[in-house]
Design a protein around this motif. Sequence first.
Motif, mmCIF file in Angstrom:
data_model
loop_
_atom_site.group_PDB
_atom_site.id
_atom_site.type_symbol
_atom_site.label_atom_id
_atom_site.label_comp_id
_atom_site.label_asym_id
_atom_site.label_seq_id
_atom_site.Cartn_x
_atom_site.Cartn_y
_atom_site.Cartn_z
ATOM 1 N N LEU A 249 0.824 -1.221 0.000
ATOM 2 C CA LEU A 249 0.000 0.000 0.000
ATOM 3 C C LEU A 249 0.856 1.268 0.000
ATOM 4 O O LEU A 249 0.492 2.276 -0.595
ATOM 5 C CB LEU A 249 -0.936 0.007 1.214
ATOM 6 C CG LEU A 249 -2.188 -0.866 1.098
ATOM 7 C CD1 LEU A 249 -2.943 -0.876 2.425
ATOM 8 C CD2 LEU A 249 -3.103 -0.391 -0.022
ATOM 9 N N SER A 250 2.011 1.224 0.676
ATOM 10 C CA SER A 250 2.809 2.453 0.743
ATOM 11 C C SER A 250 3.437 2.783 -0.614
ATOM 12 O O SER A 250 3.590 3.949 -0.956
ATOM 13 C CB SER A 250 3.857 2.397 1.858
ATOM 14 O OG SER A 250 4.769 1.358 1.651
ATOM 15 N N ASP A 251 3.793 1.782 -1.401
ATOM 16 C CA ASP A 251 4.266 2.077 -2.754
ATOM 17 C C ASP A 251 3.121 2.647 -3.587
ATOM 18 O O ASP A 251 3.302 3.594 -4.356
ATOM 19 C CB ASP A 251 4.778 0.796 -3.454
ATOM 20 C CG ASP A 251 6.279 0.610 -3.297
ATOM 21 O OD1 ASP A 251 6.816 1.045 -2.258
ATOM 22 O OD2 ASP A 251 6.909 0.026 -4.197
ATOM 23 N N GLU A 252 1.946 2.062 -3.428
ATOM 24 C CA GLU A 252 0.793 2.531 -4.213
ATOM 25 C C GLU A 252 0.489 4.000 -3.882
ATOM 26 O O GLU A 252 0.345 4.831 -4.771
ATOM 27 C CB GLU A 252 -0.436 1.660 -3.914
ATOM 28 C CG GLU A 252 -1.630 2.022 -4.787
ATOM 29 C CD GLU A 252 -2.926 1.364 -4.341
ATOM 30 O OE1 GLU A 252 -2.923 0.570 -3.381
ATOM 31 O OE2 GLU A 252 -3.956 1.681 -4.954
ATOM 32 N N ILE A 253 0.461 4.311 -2.582
ATOM 33 C CA ILE A 253 0.121 5.674 -2.172
ATOM 34 C C ILE A 253 1.219 6.652 -2.593
ATOM 35 O O ILE A 253 0.952 7.784 -2.978
ATOM 36 C CB ILE A 253 -0.131 5.711 -0.649
ATOM 37 C CG1 ILE A 253 -1.427 4.947 -0.354
ATOM 38 C CG2 ILE A 253 -0.212 7.147 -0.124
ATOM 39 C CD1 ILE A 253 -1.653 4.641 1.097
ATOM 40 N N SER A 254 2.466 6.176 -2.567
ATOM 41 C CA SER A 254 3.558 7.087 -2.908
ATOM 42 C C SER A 254 3.409 7.609 -4.332
ATOM 43 O O SER A 254 3.624 8.794 -4.588
ATOM 44 C CB SER A 254 4.910 6.404 -2.719
ATOM 45 O OG SER A 254 5.160 5.526 -3.794
ATOM 46 N N ILE A 255 3.011 6.771 -5.251
ATOM 47 C CA ILE A 255 2.940 7.237 -6.638
ATOM 48 C C ILE A 255 1.759 8.196 -6.823
ATOM 49 O O ILE A 255 1.780 9.050 -7.709
ATOM 50 C CB ILE A 255 2.939 6.064 -7.653
ATOM 51 C CG1 ILE A 255 3.223 6.569 -9.075
ATOM 52 C CG2 ILE A 255 1.658 5.288 -7.640
ATOM 53 C CD1 ILE A 255 4.545 7.260 -9.243
#
Length: 356
Positions: A249-255
Amino acid sequence: MEYNIAVIKGDGIGPEVVDSAIEILKFIGDKYGHRFIFNEALAGGAAYDKYKDPLPMETINICKNSKAVLFGAVGGPKWDSLPREKRPEKAILGLRKELGLYANLRPGILFEPLKDASPLRLDIIKDGFDILVIRELTGGIYFGEKGFKDTDMGKAAYDIEIYSEKEVERIARIAFQLAMKRNKKITSVDKSNVLESSRLWRRIVDKVSKDYPDIHLDHMYVDNASMQVIRDPSSFDIILTSNMFGDILSDEISILTGSIGILPSASLGKGNRGIYEPIHGSAPDIAGKNKANPIAAILSAAMMLDYSLGLKEEALAIENAVNKALRENYRTMDIAKKGETAIGTKKMTNIIKGNI
Ligand code: IPM
Ligand code: MG
């Protein structure tokens, strides 16, 4: 005051972005009258090449004797075929475990000047968003039993997702304490319609919530959560979740914020010591080319000043300087629009320094 800081530059773009962060810290030190003593240690592929060990004991000791650890990134194709125990990733996983850093804080904030770098439609992000992912960091499938066995379908491999009540309780308490200082809202993400470990997670989070009646707690399945953060990111404040789900989720939110190159993270445990690292990886394709965005590493240094050293004003000075650079339209390659000229790592660092 004097502060001992362990520095692990790591692999790929790690060294160049950590150098940027150090340059900014030195400047802050001069300006505010602090002395930061940087103790460099090797980890990851760089340590494997020298010692055949991605996380030498000496590195662990240097970190244990420091107030905080500034970390770049580890890994790269060069070490991809090594066995698990020798891989560069072992360095960061081992350090988190050795230092007892079970809480990973990953802010996903949409910087106003970067709205057009977000892949989301403007009508979705018009009000901005400020999500804090709180990821459990030393348990779950990352650290559960793993191995191989023979089955009637041939050789099989397994990794066990396991969470104890105490592990869930301590990360939940961090989330509730931080929620009190923010918007008093937590979404706990699990997969309790399928996983026993998620059912225990949900039960313990509910139990902890009884001590925080002012906080609004929701539970959400991870598949739904991964959709909702795209549909309406501003509806989230704190996302509390497990190691594996938090990684994804943190990679998803980062983009959604425009680039993984601008987001910092803090890994914390019981005391004040923490590891501070960009959430991006080692990006071997652009390593050494003065192309990497140093902002994630610089903001990680700001988080370090705030959380481990208690230097809030200094941390804010860095955040404001980064904001100003973005407002003035300075862009590294990862956040430049088509046709816009991108500046390099060093130039971006200098601009930010000049803004402090
Ligand atoms: C991260 C990274 C690490 C993780 C890797 C490099 C082991 O993806 O910090 O998110 O999975 O935790
Ligand atoms: Mg990750």
